[in-house]
Design a protein around this motif. Structure first.
Motif, PDB file in Angstrom:
ATOM      1  N   LEU A  27       0.819  -1.214   0.000  1.00  0.00           N
ATOM      2  CA  LEU A  27       0.000   0.000   0.000  1.00  0.00           C
ATOM      3  C   LEU A  27       0.852   1.262   0.000  1.00  0.00           C
ATOM      4  CD1 LEU A  27      -3.097  -0.661   2.275  1.00  0.00           C
ATOM      5  CD2 LEU A  27      -2.930  -0.654  -0.208  1.00  0.00           C
ATOM      6  N   VAL A  28       1.998   1.229   0.670  1.00  0.00           N
ATOM      7  CA  VAL A  28       2.890   2.395   0.671  1.00  0.00           C
ATOM      8  C   VAL A  28       3.284   2.734  -0.765  1.00  0.00           C
ATOM      9  CG1 VAL A  28       5.207   3.190   1.313  1.00  0.00           C
ATOM     10  CG2 VAL A  28       3.747   2.109   3.020  1.00  0.00           C
ATOM     11  N   LYS A  29       3.629   1.725  -1.546  1.00  0.00           N
ATOM     12  CA  LYS A  29       4.022   1.948  -2.946  1.00  0.00           C
ATOM     13  C   LYS A  29       2.853   2.499  -3.762  1.00  0.00           C
ATOM     14  CE  LYS A  29       7.339  -1.802  -2.745  1.00  0.00           C
ATOM     15  NZ  LYS A  29       7.590  -3.197  -3.081  1.00  0.00           N
ATOM     16  N   VAL A  30       1.675   1.930  -3.545  1.00  0.00           N
ATOM     17  CA  VAL A  30       0.491   2.368  -4.285  1.00  0.00           C
ATOM     18  C   VAL A  30       0.145   3.807  -3.921  1.00  0.00           C
ATOM     19  CG1 VAL A  30      -1.993   1.972  -4.557  1.00  0.00           C
ATOM     20  CG2 VAL A  30      -0.430   0.030  -4.535  1.00  0.00           C
ATOM     21  N   VAL A  31       0.143   4.124  -2.638  1.00  0.00           N
ATOM     22  CA  VAL A  31      -0.190   5.476  -2.182  1.00  0.00           C
ATOM     23  C   VAL A  31       0.824   6.480  -2.715  1.00  0.00           C
ATOM     24  CG1 VAL A  31      -0.272   6.949  -0.122  1.00  0.00           C
ATOM     25  CG2 VAL A  31      -1.547   4.801  -0.183  1.00  0.00           C
ATOM     26  N   HIS A  32       2.091   6.125  -2.706  1.00  0.00           N
ATOM     27  CA  HIS A  32       3.130   7.010  -3.242  1.00  0.00           C
ATOM     28  C   HIS A  32       2.864   7.297  -4.729  1.00  0.00           C
ATOM     29  CE1 HIS A  32       7.013   8.898  -3.727  1.00  0.00           C
ATOM     30  NE2 HIS A  32       7.263   8.086  -4.739  1.00  0.00           N
ATOM     31  N   PHE A  33       2.570   6.263  -5.490  1.00  0.00           N
ATOM     32  CA  PHE A  33       2.267   6.398  -6.918  1.00  0.00           C
ATOM     33  C   PHE A  33       1.078   7.340  -7.130  1.00  0.00           C
ATOM     34  CE2 PHE A  33      -0.065   5.005 -10.697  1.00  0.00           C
ATOM     35  CZ  PHE A  33       0.936   4.923 -11.657  1.00  0.00           C
ATOM     36  N   MET A  34       0.016   7.122  -6.347  1.00  0.00           N
ATOM     37  CA  MET A  34      -1.200   7.923  -6.535  1.00  0.00           C
ATOM     38  C   MET A  34      -1.011   9.362  -6.073  1.00  0.00           C
ATOM     39  SD  MET A  34      -4.324   5.227  -5.911  1.00  0.00           S
ATOM     40  CE  MET A  34      -4.075   5.082  -4.161  1.00  0.00           C
ATOM     41  N   GLN A  40       1.824  11.003  -6.284  1.00  0.00           N
ATOM     42  CA  GLN A  40       2.631  11.644  -7.334  1.00  0.00           C
ATOM     43  C   GLN A  40       1.768  12.101  -8.500  1.00  0.00           C
ATOM     44  OE1 GLN A  40       5.614   8.618  -8.222  1.00  0.00           O
ATOM     45  NE2 GLN A  40       7.170   9.943  -7.320  1.00  0.00           N
ATOM     46  N   ARG A  41       0.681  11.407  -8.750  1.00  0.00           N
ATOM     47  CA  ARG A  41      -0.211  11.754  -9.855  1.00  0.00           C
ATOM     48  C   ARG A  41      -1.282  12.760  -9.435  1.00  0.00           C
ATOM     49  NH1 ARG A  41       2.735   8.144 -11.220  1.00  0.00           N
ATOM     50  NH2 ARG A  41       3.058   7.327 -13.291  1.00  0.00           N
ATOM     51  N   GLY A  42      -1.279  13.135  -8.166  1.00  0.00           N
ATOM     52  CA  GLY A  42      -2.241  14.127  -7.696  1.00  0.00           C
ATOM     53  C   GLY A  42      -3.618  13.571  -7.425  1.00  0.00           C
ATOM     54  N   TRP A  43      -3.741  12.265  -7.310  1.00  0.00           N
ATOM     55  CA  TRP A  43      -5.042  11.657  -7.052  1.00  0.00           C
ATOM     56  C   TRP A  43      -5.418  11.730  -5.582  1.00  0.00           C
ATOM     57  CZ3 TRP A  43      -4.271   6.403 -10.002  1.00  0.00           C
ATOM     58  CH2 TRP A  43      -4.093   6.660 -11.358  1.00  0.00           C
ATOM     59  N   ILE A  44      -4.413  11.639  -4.709  1.00  0.00           N
ATOM     60  CA  ILE A  44      -4.655  11.724  -3.277  1.00  0.00           C
ATOM     61  C   ILE A  44      -3.699  12.734  -2.673  1.00  0.00           C
ATOM     62  CG2 ILE A  44      -5.564   9.370  -3.042  1.00  0.00           C
ATOM     63  CD1 ILE A  44      -2.896   8.510  -1.929  1.00  0.00           C
ATOM     64  N   SER A  45      -4.120  13.285  -1.565  1.00  0.00           N
ATOM     65  CA  SER A  45      -3.269  14.198  -0.799  1.00  0.00           C
ATOM     66  C   SER A  45      -2.814  13.454   0.444  1.00  0.00           C
ATOM     67  CB  SER A  45      -4.052  15.442  -0.377  1.00  0.00           C
ATOM     68  OG  SER A  45      -4.497  16.138  -1.504  1.00  0.00           O
ATOM     69  N   VAL A  49     -12.813   5.836 -14.152  1.00  0.00           N
ATOM     70  CA  VAL A  49     -12.287   4.509 -13.839  1.00  0.00           C
ATOM     71  C   VAL A  49     -11.295   4.025 -14.898  1.00  0.00           C
ATOM     72  CG1 VAL A  49     -12.896   2.087 -13.426  1.00  0.00           C
ATOM     73  CG2 VAL A  49     -14.302   3.916 -12.457  1.00  0.00           C
ATOM     74  N   GLY A  50     -11.596   4.223 -16.162  1.00  0.00           N
ATOM     75  CA  GLY A  50     -10.681   3.784 -17.221  1.00  0.00           C
ATOM     76  C   GLY A  50      -9.337   4.482 -17.142  1.00  0.00           C
ATOM     77  N   ASP A  51      -9.348   5.779 -16.875  1.00  0.00           N
ATOM     78  CA  ASP A  51      -8.086   6.519 -16.751  1.00  0.00           C
ATOM     79  C   ASP A  51      -7.290   6.044 -15.548  1.00  0.00           C
ATOM     80  OD1 ASP A  51      -8.786   8.004 -19.001  1.00  0.00           O
ATOM     81  OD2 ASP A  51      -9.547   9.702 -17.834  1.00  0.00           O
ATOM     82  N   LEU A  52      -7.984   5.779 -14.444  1.00  0.00           N
ATOM     83  CA  LEU A  52      -7.301   5.277 -13.250  1.00  0.00           C
ATOM     84  C   LEU A  52      -6.628   3.938 -13.541  1.00  0.00           C
ATOM     85  CD1 LEU A  52     -10.016   5.993 -10.522  1.00  0.00           C
ATOM     86  CD2 LEU A  52      -7.863   7.241 -10.861  1.00  0.00           C
ATOM     87  N   ILE A  53      -7.377   3.029 -14.134  1.00  0.00           N
ATOM     88  CA  ILE A  53      -6.834   1.697 -14.398  1.00  0.00           C
ATOM     89  C   ILE A  53      -5.707   1.762 -15.416  1.00  0.00           C
ATOM     90  CG2 ILE A  53      -7.374  -0.578 -15.380  1.00  0.00           C
ATOM     91  CD1 ILE A  53     -10.100  -0.359 -13.962  1.00  0.00           C
ATOM     92  N   ARG A  54      -5.851   2.573 -16.441  1.00  0.00           N
ATOM     93  CA  ARG A  54      -4.787   2.705 -17.447  1.00  0.00           C
ATOM     94  C   ARG A  54      -3.481   3.149 -16.780  1.00  0.00           C
ATOM     95  NH1 ARG A  54      -5.422   3.946 -23.124  1.00  0.00           N
ATOM     96  NH2 ARG A  54      -7.548   4.543 -22.657  1.00  0.00           N
ATOM     97  N   GLU A  55      -3.561   4.124 -15.872  1.00  0.00           N
ATOM     98  CA  GLU A  55      -2.367   4.615 -15.178  1.00  0.00           C
ATOM     99  C   GLU A  55      -1.823   3.598 -14.183  1.00  0.00           C
ATOM    100  OE1 GLU A  55      -0.418   7.604 -15.037  1.00  0.00           O
ATOM    101  OE2 GLU A  55      -1.283   7.808 -17.031  1.00  0.00           O
ATOM    102  N   LEU A  56      -2.704   2.993 -13.411  1.00  0.00           N
ATOM    103  CA  LEU A  56      -2.263   2.024 -12.411  1.00  0.00           C
ATOM    104  C   LEU A  56      -1.627   0.794 -13.056  1.00  0.00           C
ATOM    105  CD1 LEU A  56      -5.296   2.285  -9.979  1.00  0.00           C
ATOM    106  CD2 LEU A  56      -2.918   2.786  -9.363  1.00  0.00           C
TER     107      LEU A  56
END
Length: 145
Positions: free
Chosen positions: A43-50, A52-57, A77-84
């Motif tokens: 989750l740390v890796k996922v949160v860091h990724f998100m 960086q993309r400005g999805w979460i603060s 949803v499609g944009d989120l999945i494409r990036e993830l």
């Protein structure tokens, strides 16, 4: 097509955060990891990724936590999945080299259908994903915190 764990965890985090705007305590990575019974390190890796993309603060330190950077309706949803997914082409015609390279339509057809998949998912937002009964289930997870 099967989504990666990274994408699965990313979507779970985003969905969980949709129901936390009015909470007095911040949402933390250990909390989410515990509620979904997944690895905190992943989750740390996922949160860091998100983040960086400005999805979460994120706010670090005591009293810190996570929140959505925008309203849930702003996340397609499609944009989120494409990036993830960080998905390249579904097949690589160059490795190992394919004898049909340059004379085959398969890669083009797969690329077209993959784009259609993402376009169809873009018909939904994060807000759509967390309508009841999902919202109620997430709220129950929050109460366990």
């Amino acid at each position: 097509m099967q989504l990666t764990r990274f994408t699965d965890f990313g979507l779970r985090v985003l969905m969980y955060l949709t129901q936390c705007r009015d909470r007095p305590s911040p949402v933390t990575i250990p909390e989410i990891a515990g509620r979904f019974e997944v690895s905190r390190n992943h989750l740390v890796k996922v949160v860091h990724f998100m983040s960086q993309r400005g999805w979460i603060s994120t706010v670090r330190g005591k009293g810190g936590g996570l929140r959505l950077a925008r309203d849930a309706c702003a996340y397609r949803v499609g944009d989120l999945i494409r990036e993830l997914e960080q998905q390249g082409p579904l097949i690589d015609c160059h490795e190992p080299p394919c004898a049909l390279d340059g004379a085959c339509r398969l890669a083009g057809v797969l690329a077209q259908t993959l784009n259609a998949f993402y376009d169809a998912l873009n018909g939904y937002t994060l807000a759509d994903l967390v309508r009841d009964p999902t919202a109620a289930a997430i709220i129950k997870l929050h109460r366990a915190a």
